[in-house]
Design a protein around this motif. Sequence first.
Motif, mmCIF file in Angstrom:
data_model
loop_
_atom_site.group_PDB
_atom_site.id
_atom_site.type_symbol
_atom_site.label_atom_id
_atom_site.label_comp_id
_atom_site.label_asym_id
_atom_site.label_seq_id
_atom_site.Cartn_x
_atom_site.Cartn_y
_atom_site.Cartn_z
ATOM 1 N N LEU A 5 40.447 22.927 24.628
ATOM 2 C CA LEU A 5 41.485 23.807 23.981
ATOM 3 C C LEU A 5 40.895 24.830 23.307
ATOM 4 O O LEU A 5 41.178 26.064 23.399
ATOM 5 C CB LEU A 5 42.555 22.958 23.146
ATOM 6 C CG LEU A 5 43.530 23.465 22.535
ATOM 7 C CD1 LEU A 5 44.487 24.084 23.717
ATOM 8 C CD2 LEU A 5 44.414 22.483 21.702
ATOM 9 N N HIS A 6 39.661 24.296 22.691
ATOM 10 C CA HIS A 6 39.148 25.748 21.696
ATOM 11 C C HIS A 6 38.524 26.618 22.601
ATOM 12 O O HIS A 6 38.761 27.934 22.522
ATOM 13 C CB HIS A 6 38.188 24.986 20.759
ATOM 14 C CG HIS A 6 37.252 26.004 19.962
ATOM 15 N ND1 HIS A 6 37.955 26.697 19.027
ATOM 16 C CD2 HIS A 6 36.027 26.395 20.035
ATOM 17 C CE1 HIS A 6 37.058 27.534 18.452
ATOM 18 N NE2 HIS A 6 35.991 27.445 19.117
ATOM 19 N N SER A 11 38.743 32.117 24.896
ATOM 20 C CA SER A 11 39.185 33.063 26.091
ATOM 21 C C SER A 11 40.260 34.149 25.787
ATOM 22 O O SER A 11 40.369 35.194 26.229
ATOM 23 C CB SER A 11 39.193 32.342 27.522
ATOM 24 O OG SER A 11 37.845 31.717 27.714
ATOM 25 N N ILE A 12 41.136 33.385 25.479
ATOM 26 C CA ILE A 12 42.619 34.117 25.136
ATOM 27 C C ILE A 12 42.512 34.998 24.131
ATOM 28 O O ILE A 12 42.731 36.287 24.281
ATOM 29 C CB ILE A 12 43.568 33.111 24.941
ATOM 30 C CG1 ILE A 12 44.019 32.286 26.093
ATOM 31 C CG2 ILE A 12 44.942 34.026 24.484
ATOM 32 C CD1 ILE A 12 45.104 31.273 25.739
ATOM 33 N N ASP A 13 41.671 34.912 23.139
ATOM 34 C CA ASP A 13 41.387 35.866 21.949
ATOM 35 C C ASP A 13 40.657 37.061 22.517
ATOM 36 O O ASP A 13 40.928 38.058 21.962
ATOM 37 C CB ASP A 13 40.826 35.004 20.960
ATOM 38 C CG ASP A 13 41.695 33.888 20.193
ATOM 39 O OD1 ASP A 13 42.773 33.936 20.596
ATOM 40 O OD2 ASP A 13 40.834 33.392 19.137
ATOM 41 N N ASN A 14 39.656 36.672 23.320
ATOM 42 C CA ASN A 14 38.741 37.775 23.936
ATOM 43 C C ASN A 14 39.650 38.588 24.868
ATOM 44 O O ASN A 14 39.449 39.815 24.782
ATOM 45 C CB ASN A 14 37.579 37.187 24.838
ATOM 46 C CG ASN A 14 36.658 36.784 24.001
ATOM 47 O OD1 ASN A 14 36.357 36.942 22.571
ATOM 48 N ND2 ASN A 14 35.877 35.711 24.452
ATOM 49 N N MET A 15 40.657 38.102 25.678
ATOM 50 C CA MET A 15 41.429 38.808 26.590
ATOM 51 C C MET A 15 42.372 39.712 25.784
ATOM 52 O O MET A 15 42.664 40.850 25.926
ATOM 53 C CB MET A 15 42.136 38.028 27.522
ATOM 54 C CG MET A 15 41.550 37.489 28.564
ATOM 55 S SD MET A 15 42.312 36.654 29.750
ATOM 56 C CE MET A 15 41.551 35.133 29.798
ATOM 57 N N ASP A 16 42.901 39.004 24.691
ATOM 58 C CA ASP A 16 43.638 39.860 23.592
ATOM 59 C C ASP A 16 42.768 40.973 23.142
ATOM 60 O O ASP A 16 43.885 41.942 23.123
ATOM 61 C CB ASP A 16 44.452 38.946 22.527
ATOM 62 C CG ASP A 16 45.419 38.182 23.204
ATOM 63 O OD1 ASP A 16 45.968 38.065 24.371
ATOM 64 O OD2 ASP A 16 45.495 36.869 22.375
ATOM 65 N N ALA A 17 41.908 40.807 22.730
ATOM 66 C CA ALA A 17 41.044 41.921 22.039
ATOM 67 C C ALA A 17 40.847 43.085 22.953
ATOM 68 O O ALA A 17 40.938 44.214 22.798
ATOM 69 C CB ALA A 17 39.800 41.558 21.566
ATOM 70 N N ALA A 18 40.438 42.773 24.276
ATOM 71 C CA ALA A 18 40.521 43.769 25.353
ATOM 72 C C ALA A 18 41.614 44.545 25.628
ATOM 73 O O ALA A 18 41.561 45.620 26.064
ATOM 74 C CB ALA A 18 39.821 42.878 26.691
ATOM 75 N N LEU A 19 42.864 43.786 25.612
ATOM 76 C CA LEU A 19 44.036 44.515 25.730
ATOM 77 C C LEU A 19 44.384 45.396 24.820
ATOM 78 O O LEU A 19 44.767 46.636 24.781
ATOM 79 C CB LEU A 19 45.186 43.432 25.733
ATOM 80 C CG LEU A 19 45.303 42.507 27.146
ATOM 81 C CD1 LEU A 19 46.171 41.262 26.958
ATOM 82 C CD2 LEU A 19 45.805 43.412 28.274
ATOM 83 N N VAL A 20 43.981 45.027 23.556
ATOM 84 C CA VAL A 20 44.341 45.778 22.420
ATOM 85 C C VAL A 20 43.496 47.198 22.648
ATOM 86 O O VAL A 20 43.955 48.414 22.626
ATOM 87 C CB VAL A 20 44.063 45.120 21.008
ATOM 88 C CG1 VAL A 20 44.123 46.154 19.949
ATOM 89 C CG2 VAL A 20 45.146 44.140 20.596
ATOM 90 N N HIS A 21 42.118 47.150 22.848
ATOM 91 C CA HIS A 21 41.421 48.122 22.934
ATOM 92 C C HIS A 21 41.708 48.995 24.267
ATOM 93 O O HIS A 21 41.603 50.291 24.211
ATOM 94 C CB HIS A 21 39.794 47.846 23.199
ATOM 95 C CG HIS A 21 39.376 47.145 22.142
ATOM 96 N ND1 HIS A 21 39.034 47.766 20.851
ATOM 97 C CD2 HIS A 21 39.034 45.840 21.807
ATOM 98 C CE1 HIS A 21 38.471 47.030 19.962
ATOM 99 N NE2 HIS A 21 38.415 45.710 20.393
ATOM 100 N N LEU A 22 42.168 48.349 25.548
ATOM 101 C CA LEU A 22 42.597 49.060 26.834
ATOM 102 C C LEU A 22 43.936 50.057 26.109
ATOM 103 O O LEU A 22 44.172 51.110 26.367
ATOM 104 C CB LEU A 22 43.059 48.289 27.647
ATOM 105 C CG LEU A 22 41.707 47.686 28.411
ATOM 106 C CD1 LEU A 22 42.152 46.857 29.528
ATOM 107 C CD2 LEU A 22 40.904 48.820 28.973
ATOM 108 N N LEU A 23 44.669 49.504 25.262
ATOM 109 C CA LEU A 23 46.125 50.207 25.100
ATOM 110 C C LEU A 23 45.612 51.303 23.995
ATOM 111 O O LEU A 23 46.217 52.248 24.074
ATOM 112 C CB LEU A 23 47.010 49.100 24.247
ATOM 113 C CG LEU A 23 47.689 48.049 25.244
ATOM 114 C CD1 LEU A 23 48.687 47.039 24.457
ATOM 115 C CD2 LEU A 23 48.644 48.813 26.151
ATOM 116 N N ALA A 24 44.735 51.145 23.184
ATOM 117 C CA ALA A 24 44.287 52.068 22.107
ATOM 118 C C ALA A 24 43.747 53.304 23.179
ATOM 119 O O ALA A 24 44.120 54.496 22.920
ATOM 120 C CB ALA A 24 43.301 51.656 21.225
#
Length: 94
Positions: A5-6, A11-24
């Motif tokens: 689970l951890h 992995s989800i946290d890493n993808m979320d970070a990538a999404l934020v950077h892409l949106l920026a």
Amino acid sequence: MQAELHRLRLSIDNMDAALVHLLAERFKITQEVGELKAANGLPPADPEREVQQIARLRALASESHLDPEFAEKFLNFIVAEVVRHHEAIANRAG
């Protein structure tokens, strides 16, 4: 189970970070588009382009096994924010 689970959550946290950077990055570019439109007297929104983008994104979503309805809602949310930014730029330039 906790370790798995951890691992998945990381992995989800890493993808979320990538999404934020892409949106920026996307919004930096759309800011430039808004400035270009305002400088040339173009309207903040481009409904024809939006229709094309929705169709393109829905097709990409289908190909990626992502719900096209979700993809359309996501794009509509982003486009609404972009248009709001373009309106603000046009008001400052006007």
